[in-house]
Design a protein around this motif. Structure first.
Motif, short mmCIF file in Angstrom:
data_model
loop_
_atom_site.label_atom_id
_atom_site.label_comp_id
_atom_site.label_asym_id
_atom_site.label_seq_id
_atom_site.Cartn_x
_atom_site.Cartn_y
_atom_site.Cartn_z
N ASP A 165 -34.70 18.02 28.65
CA ASP A 165 -36.10 18.06 28.22
C ASP A 165 -36.20 18.04 26.70
OD1 ASP A 165 -37.06 18.07 30.79
OD2 ASP A 165 -37.40 20.24 30.87
N GLN A 166 -35.36 18.81 26.03
CA GLN A 166 -35.37 18.81 24.57
C GLN A 166 -34.97 17.45 24.02
OE1 GLN A 166 -32.62 21.97 23.82
NE2 GLN A 166 -34.15 23.60 24.05
N ALA A 167 -33.96 16.84 24.62
CA ALA A 167 -33.47 15.55 24.13
C ALA A 167 -34.53 14.46 24.24
CB ALA A 167 -32.23 15.15 24.92
N ARG A 168 -35.44 14.60 25.17
CA ARG A 168 -36.47 13.58 25.36
C ARG A 168 -37.69 13.79 24.48
NH1 ARG A 168 -34.91 13.76 31.69
NH2 ARG A 168 -33.70 11.81 31.75
N ASP A 169 -37.67 14.84 23.68
CA ASP A 169 -38.71 15.02 22.68
C ASP A 169 -38.71 13.81 21.75
OD1 ASP A 169 -39.81 15.85 20.00
OD2 ASP A 169 -40.13 17.74 21.05
N PRO A 170 -39.86 13.23 21.44
CA PRO A 170 -39.89 12.02 20.60
C PRO A 170 -39.36 12.21 19.19
CG PRO A 170 -42.11 12.87 20.97
CD PRO A 170 -41.21 13.60 21.91
N ASP A 171 -39.22 13.46 18.74
CA ASP A 171 -38.72 13.72 17.40
C ASP A 171 -37.22 14.02 17.38
OD1 ASP A 171 -41.15 13.28 16.23
OD2 ASP A 171 -41.73 15.39 16.18
N MET A 172 -36.52 13.70 18.45
CA MET A 172 -35.06 13.80 18.51
C MET A 172 -34.49 12.40 18.39
SD MET A 172 -34.48 17.06 18.97
CE MET A 172 -35.17 18.56 19.70
N ILE A 173 -33.79 12.11 17.29
CA ILE A 173 -33.29 10.75 17.09
C ILE A 173 -31.82 10.75 16.70
CG2 ILE A 173 -35.57 9.90 16.40
CD1 ILE A 173 -34.52 9.76 13.51
N VAL A 174 -31.16 9.65 17.05
CA VAL A 174 -29.84 9.33 16.50
C VAL A 174 -30.12 8.56 15.22
CG1 VAL A 174 -27.75 7.97 16.86
CG2 VAL A 174 -28.70 9.30 18.75
N ALA A 175 -29.88 9.23 14.10
CA ALA A 175 -30.32 8.70 12.80
C ALA A 175 -29.28 7.76 12.21
CB ALA A 175 -30.59 9.85 11.83
N LEU A 176 -29.75 6.58 11.81
CA LEU A 176 -28.94 5.60 11.10
C LEU A 176 -29.27 5.57 9.61
CD1 LEU A 176 -29.24 2.56 13.57
CD2 LEU A 176 -27.61 4.46 13.63
N ARG A 177 -30.47 6.05 9.28
CA ARG A 177 -30.93 6.01 7.90
C ARG A 177 -31.63 7.33 7.57
NH1 ARG A 177 -31.22 1.14 5.40
NH2 ARG A 177 -32.99 1.79 4.11
N MET A 178 -31.50 7.74 6.29
CA MET A 178 -32.24 8.88 5.76
C MET A 178 -32.36 8.69 4.27
SD MET A 178 -29.40 11.99 5.85
CE MET A 178 -30.43 13.12 4.92
N LEU A 179 -33.40 9.28 3.70
CA LEU A 179 -33.63 9.17 2.25
C LEU A 179 -33.65 7.70 1.81
CD1 LEU A 179 -31.27 12.08 1.14
CD2 LEU A 179 -33.77 12.15 1.30
N ASN A 180 -34.22 6.85 2.68
CA ASN A 180 -34.43 5.42 2.38
C ASN A 180 -33.13 4.63 2.19
OD1 ASN A 180 -37.33 5.71 2.35
ND2 ASN A 180 -37.10 6.74 0.38
N GLY A 181 -32.09 5.05 2.86
CA GLY A 181 -30.83 4.31 2.83
C GLY A 181 -29.98 4.70 4.03
N PRO A 182 -28.86 4.04 4.25
CA PRO A 182 -27.96 4.44 5.34
C PRO A 182 -27.53 5.89 5.19
CG PRO A 182 -27.32 2.31 4.42
CD PRO A 182 -28.36 2.87 3.50
N VAL A 183 -27.28 6.55 6.31
CA VAL A 183 -26.78 7.92 6.26
C VAL A 183 -25.39 7.91 5.62
CG1 VAL A 183 -26.17 9.96 7.59
CG2 VAL A 183 -28.08 8.54 8.32
N THR A 184 -25.26 8.60 4.50
CA THR A 184 -23.98 8.63 3.78
C THR A 184 -22.99 9.53 4.49
OG1 THR A 184 -24.60 10.49 2.38
CG2 THR A 184 -25.20 8.27 1.60
N HIS A 185 -21.73 9.43 4.08
CA HIS A 185 -20.71 10.28 4.70
C HIS A 185 -21.01 11.76 4.49
CE1 HIS A 185 -16.81 11.64 6.11
NE2 HIS A 185 -16.69 12.35 4.99
N ASP A 186 -21.38 12.17 3.28
CA ASP A 186 -21.69 13.58 3.03
C ASP A 186 -22.82 14.08 3.90
OD1 ASP A 186 -19.68 13.98 1.20
OD2 ASP A 186 -20.97 13.81 -0.57
N HIS A 187 -23.76 13.21 4.21
CA HIS A 187 -24.90 13.59 5.06
C HIS A 187 -24.60 13.45 6.54
CE1 HIS A 187 -27.94 14.62 2.16
NE2 HIS A 187 -27.80 13.49 1.49
N GLY A 188 -23.36 13.06 6.89
CA GLY A 188 -22.99 13.00 8.31
C GLY A 188 -22.90 11.60 8.87
#
Length: 244
Positions: A165-188
């Motif tokens: 149920d939690q996983a199906r919340d629309p605000d749960m995402i597998v993030a490819l980008r953050m801070l207007n760029g690809p997710v860096t190594h330090d950010h995971g």
């Protein structure tokens, strides 16, 4: 928390709250005060130190909202974007291995939301982009006996969990980008979870596998007393904390 496995329900709260870190060192506080009084140079230096501060002692200093970088293993191998794969395994009709190209080809969702760490620091209005967990689950098909997800990091140690149920919340995402760029190594990166309505420890970094399982399996920090249901504002993130 029923059976220690989480309620699965997202609380409706007007304010997600802000827990306060308790590790305060008076000498560091004094240095922060000097930075405020004398200009930006000391404050900027402290901000850079805080980005890599694993202790949390700098969280209370007034140098603005900055991410702090955490790893439970000390170092994490850097994934090759060309060979990276995200596995979806377990109680599904079809197990999958997603490349970055595969993930980018799925419908993308943009979210602008705060990142709230359980130790007290918060970064407001962070832009995120990625694939909803519900989309990934639908693509594989979830078997009837499935109850939860177990997330595995390629750091070799960190795990986390969500109920279905939690996983199906629309605000749960597998993030490819953050801070207007690809997710860096330090950010995971290259891929991490972003559980927008939960404390940061639920947003597992360096994501390598999503396992669909028949029960909630507490994650790494839950073994140290953190709440399995990490809703921001429902508690201070600890199992021994009263909910409101």
């Amino acid at each position: 928390m029923a059976d220690g496995g989480g309620t699965g329900e997202r609380p409706e709260l007007p304010d997600r709250g802000k827990p306060i870190g308790r590790r305060v060192v008076l000498s560091v506080l004094a240095l922060g005060a000097v930075g405020v009084a004398t200009g930006r140079s000391i404050s900027d230096t402290l901000a850079k130190i805080a980005e890599h501060d694993p202790t949390g002692v700098l969280n209370v200093l007034p140098f603005g909202a900055n991410f702090r970088y955490y790893s439970v293993t000390g170092s994490v191998p850097v994934a090759d974007p060309a060979t990276y794969r995200l596995g979806v395994t377990g109680l599904v009709d079809t197990e999958r291995q997603y490349s970055l190209t595969d993930l980018a080809a799925l419908p993308q969702t943009d979210i602008v939301a705060d990142f709230q760490c359980v130790t007290g620091w918060r970064v407001p209005d962070v832009p995120w982009s990625g694939v909803r967990l519900s989309t990934i689950l639908a693509a594989s098909g979830v078997k009837a006996q499935a109850k939860a997800l177990r997330f595995v990091s390629f750091d070799g140690t960190y795990t986390e969990s969500l109920t279905l149920d939690q996983a199906r919340d629309p605000d749960m995402i597998v993030a490819l980008r953050m801070l207007n760029g690809p997710v860096t190594h330090d950010h995971g990166g290259p891929v991490r979870l972003y559980a927008a309505p939960m404390y940061g420890y639920k947003s597992i970094k360096w994501l390598s596998e999503i396992q669909v399982v028949d029960r909630v399996e507490p994650g790494y920090w839950e073994g140290f007393g953190y709440a399995i249901d990490g809703w921001v504002g429902a508690s201070n993130g600890r199992n021994d904390a009263p909910t409101r």
